[in-house]
Design a protein around this motif. Structure first.
Motif, PDB file in Angstrom:
ATOM      1  N   GLN B 122       0.830  -1.219   0.000  1.00  0.00           N
ATOM      2  CA  GLN B 122       0.000   0.000   0.000  1.00  0.00           C
ATOM      3  C   GLN B 122       0.860   1.263   0.000  1.00  0.00           C
ATOM      4  O   GLN B 122       0.548   2.221  -0.684  1.00  0.00           O
ATOM      5  N   ARG B 167      -3.479   0.246  -3.898  1.00  0.00           N
ATOM      6  CA  ARG B 167      -3.323   0.700  -2.516  1.00  0.00           C
ATOM      7  C   ARG B 167      -4.423   0.111  -1.639  1.00  0.00           C
ATOM      8  O   ARG B 167      -4.175  -0.360  -0.527  1.00  0.00           O
ATOM      9  N   GLN B 168      -5.650   0.114  -2.167  1.00  0.00           N
ATOM     10  CA  GLN B 168      -6.769  -0.428  -1.407  1.00  0.00           C
ATOM     11  C   GLN B 168      -6.515  -1.888  -1.015  1.00  0.00           C
ATOM     12  O   GLN B 168      -6.790  -2.304   0.108  1.00  0.00           O
ATOM     13  N   GLN B 171      -4.217  -2.101   1.874  1.00  0.00           N
ATOM     14  CA  GLN B 171      -4.915  -1.686   3.091  1.00  0.00           C
ATOM     15  C   GLN B 171      -5.881  -2.773   3.573  1.00  0.00           C
ATOM     16  O   GLN B 171      -6.070  -2.955   4.775  1.00  0.00           O
ATOM     17  N   ARG B 181      -7.423  -0.649   9.192  1.00  0.00           N
ATOM     18  CA  ARG B 181      -6.467  -0.286   8.141  1.00  0.00           C
ATOM     19  C   ARG B 181      -5.302   0.540   8.671  1.00  0.00           C
ATOM     20  O   ARG B 181      -4.180   0.408   8.210  1.00  0.00           O
TER      21      ARG B 181
END
Ligand code: SF4
Lengths: 187, 511
Positions: B122, B167-168, B171, B181
């Motif tokens: 991330q 990135r999600q 996380q 997160r």
């Protein structure tokens, strides 16, 4: 004579800043993930992680992460307040000083000496940094409401992405933001 | 004078230029340049201006709070601090690392590794797509109004979308392993407090193949950018530096969660290998300079002038013997081939290396998801306590650990008293290891682009581009993302204003 088409609704302008925080609140804001693309349809970012604007312009909403730990933080916060209609203290650090305020029971001069002169592995003769380029640290870490008026606080360390989303959706719709059960937390 | 351009001989005769603060980094830093009458750079410094004192206010707290507290050092890589502290405190509760009589349970190791590789992924996605890509896609002289992720979303919607979703995914790996997160609680001294749920396992596994493909696309994008302007990408902010990182014990493979320290000379030859992080104090010494709150570490044996080094993606990709996953290894070989056998030391090469690591992290995550230990097994080790109340020895217990955080090697060191309270804490964060290297890169760019030329926004941005390549994360040492106003003032020695460059809220420059 034809009437001119009605002007497009003006987008809200949003600015964000990090003072003495860890940037976790900004990260949590980015955790709205793909909803970011929906948000930028309705909100224009002023100074924020998502744009390259350098100064706060006139803004509808300002989100402030972090408390005040040095003279520069105070100056930046005052400028922010002056430019934002609605100012929001985001996260534990802005609201009550957060973890950095754990230093408040220590004397700043002793703290600086401990870190720069009394740690393992320091070269001989280390002195506390004192160059005029470095802003003066405050004796204590302060929450932002002690220095400026704030309109809302968004609690949490950090507030969740859903809390950011709910808060902004309410503001964009002209409602008083309400964080329902589950979005209001303090960890 | 130890470092070229660090300190000017007669600063009183020079004019000062400040980039204050450095922006689109999550840190409170500023750069000052001192120029002589001919406009030549005589001094260039990156100052870290914020001081928080974590190492000291942690003293006196119960040790079990520490893995949760230290995450607040940095919201970008909280997991790195969470795990480095947990690993160090494992020793304090009597659990031993690799081998040893009381090792961590397999489930705990698997959960922690998964959490860490999620973190690397991330942070690398954020760094490349959200922070650096606007400079790379639009150019350093492009309009500042457009140099941001919203601009990328408009011009290259698919790149922006994949960046956000990569990135999600990282996380989500963190949420599934740490509970939250940002600033989760999954790891504790001696183990973990949860296993991976079936739902989370299914979710992560279901998306893994697509994310690997996107990560490969990100490597290709970085490589393409590099090939589009090879001279710029090779030489911009180029500073030959030694490389320090953890590698897997035995074969020297890339390893980000747990390993031994290896150091290479700038020419690529090996200086030291297999050094245990437990003896980091034999290896590293730190200097304090009056103009920055960030310390300057160097190899004790070589001294401050010759002993400084670089950590992070560029160091790791070139310091390891190979990468133990197939796609990332192929990408590493292409990176090495592009440099024609030489070691790459240009600041922008870091972005390519970073995307190779993003792919590696994604491949490791996919492999780990097939580990049965993630979903069944012991959470914590039970070990006889060393010292402490009811323990078998007097006095303090000590724990030292290191990890490869996204930005580079991170070292945590604690001592805990018999009353379970921390008595000592020393942290060397990634950004600190890179302090001298970042200063050298700033000097290289300043000398190359500023000497005798008029100041423009584009020139100033180049200095920031070099810093961003290392690390948008001055945040472990301090923080603030987003562009701040730039007010560059030139004044004569007597204080008479000479020139002033203002970047206003729209990013326009005025004088
Ligand atoms: S409130 Fe928590 S997440 Fe936000 S800046 Fe402070 S420590 Fe970081």
């Amino acid at each position: 004579m034809n009437a001119a088409p009605p002007p497009a609704p003006r987008k809200l302008r949003l600015a964000t800043v990090s003072l003495a925080g860890c940037f976790g609140c900004h990260m949590s804001f980015l955790d709205i993930d793909e909803r970011l693309f929906a948000l930028i349809e309705r909100v224009e970012f002023d100074r924020s992680p998502l744009t390259d604007l350098k100064a706060v312009g006139r803004c509808d909403i300002g989100l402030v992460e972090g408390g005040l730990c040095n003279a520069e933080n105070v100056q930046v916060l005052r400028e922010f307040r002056a430019h934002c209609k609605t100012l929001v203290a985001v996260g534990a650090c802005a609201i009550n000083g957060g973890l950095p305020a754990q230093r408040n029971h220590l004397r700043i001069d002793e703290l600086l000496r401990a870190v720069y002169q009394q740690r393992d592995g320091l070269a001989a003769g280390a002195q506390v940094p004192d160059d005029p380029e470095l802003p003066l640290p405050l004796n204590r870490v302060h929450p932002i409401h002690e220095v400026v008026h704030i309109d809302y606080s968004l609690p949490g360390c950090p507030p969740s992405a859903d809390a950011f989303w709910q808060f902004l959706t309410d503001l964009m719709a002209g409602r008083t933001p309400q964080l329902g059960h589950g979005l209001m937390h303090y960890d | 004078m130890p470092f070229d351009l660090e300190t000017a001989a007669h600063p009183e005769r020079l004019r000062r230029v400040a980039i204050d603060p450095v922006s689109r980094v999550e840190g409170h830093g500023k750069v000052t340049l001192l120029l002589d009458e001919a406009g030549r750079v005589q001094q260039a410094r990156l100052h870290i201006v914020e001081f928080r004192g974590f190492e000291q206010f942690i003293v006196g707290r119960p040790y079990w709070e520490v893995p949760v507290m230290v995450q607040r050092l940095c919201g970008i890589c909280p997991v790195s601090h969470h795990l480095a502290a947990s690993k160090a405190l494992d020793a304090v509760v009597g659990v031993t690392g690799r081998g040893g009589a009381h090792p961590l349970p397999a489930s705990a190791t698997a959960m922690r590794r998964l959490m860490h590789y999620g973190q690397v992924m991330q942070s690398h996605a954020l760094h490349f797509f959200h922070l650096a890509s606007p400079d790379l896609l639009f150019g350093f002289d492009s309009e500042p109004q457009r140099r941001h992720i919203v601009g990328v979303a408009e011009a290259h919607p698919e790149i922006a979308r994949q960046g956000v979703l990569l990135r999600q995914y990282g996380q989500e790996v963190i949420r599934a392993t740490a509970g939250k997160r940002i600033h989760g609680t999954g790891s504790v001294p001696g183990g973990v407090n949860r296993l991976l749920s079936d739902d989370d396992h299914a979710l992560l596994k279901g998306q893994a193949a697509e994310r690997i493909a996107w990560a490969e696309g990100a490597v290709a994008l970085a490589a393409r950018l590099h090939e589009s302007e090879p001279a710029l990408y090779r030489h911009f902010g180029e500073v030959p530096a030694m490389m320090l990182s953890l590698v897997r014990p035995g074969d020297g493979a890339m390893e980000l969660y747990d390993g031994v320290l290896r150091v290479r000379h700038a020419d690529g030859s090996l200086l030291l290998d297999g050094h245990s992080d437990q003896r980091y104090l034999d290896l590293i010494e730190e200097e304090v300079r009056p103009w920055s709150y960030m310390k300057f570490p160097y190899l004790r044996a070589l001294g401050p002038e010759r002993g400084w080094y670089r950590v992070g993606p560029l160091a790791r990709v070139q310091n390891c013997s190979h990468i133990p996953t197939p796609r990332a290894e192929a990408a590493r070989q292409a990176f090495v081939a592009a440099a024609g056998g030489a070691v790459a030391h240009g600041a922008l090469s870091t972005h390519w290396a970073r995307m190779i690591e993003l792919l590696y992290a994604m491949e490791v995550i996919a492999e780990l998801l097939d580990e049965p230990a993630l979903r069944a097994g012991e959470l914590t080790a039970s070990a006889p306590r060393q010292g402490g109340p009811g323990g078998d020895s007097e006095g303090e217990r000590e724990g030292i650990a290191s990890i490869e955080a996204p930005c580079g090697t991170l070292i945590h060191h604690y001592r805990v008293g018999r009353d379970e309270l921390v008595t000592h804490c020393n942290l060397i964060v990634s950004t600190t290891h890179n302090n001298q290297a970042m200063n050298e890169a700033v000097r290289a760019v300043a000398r190359h682009y500023f000497d005798g030329r008029a100041l423009t926004e584009g020139l100033l941005n180049r200095i920031e581009v070099a810093i961003r390549a290392y690390d948008p994360c001055l945040s472990c040492a301090t923080h603030a993302l987003g562009r701040m106003p730039l007010d560059v003032q030139l004044s004569a020695a007597d204080g008479r204003p000479l020139d002033r460059l203002l970047r206003d809220g729209d990013g326009r420059c005025t004088r």
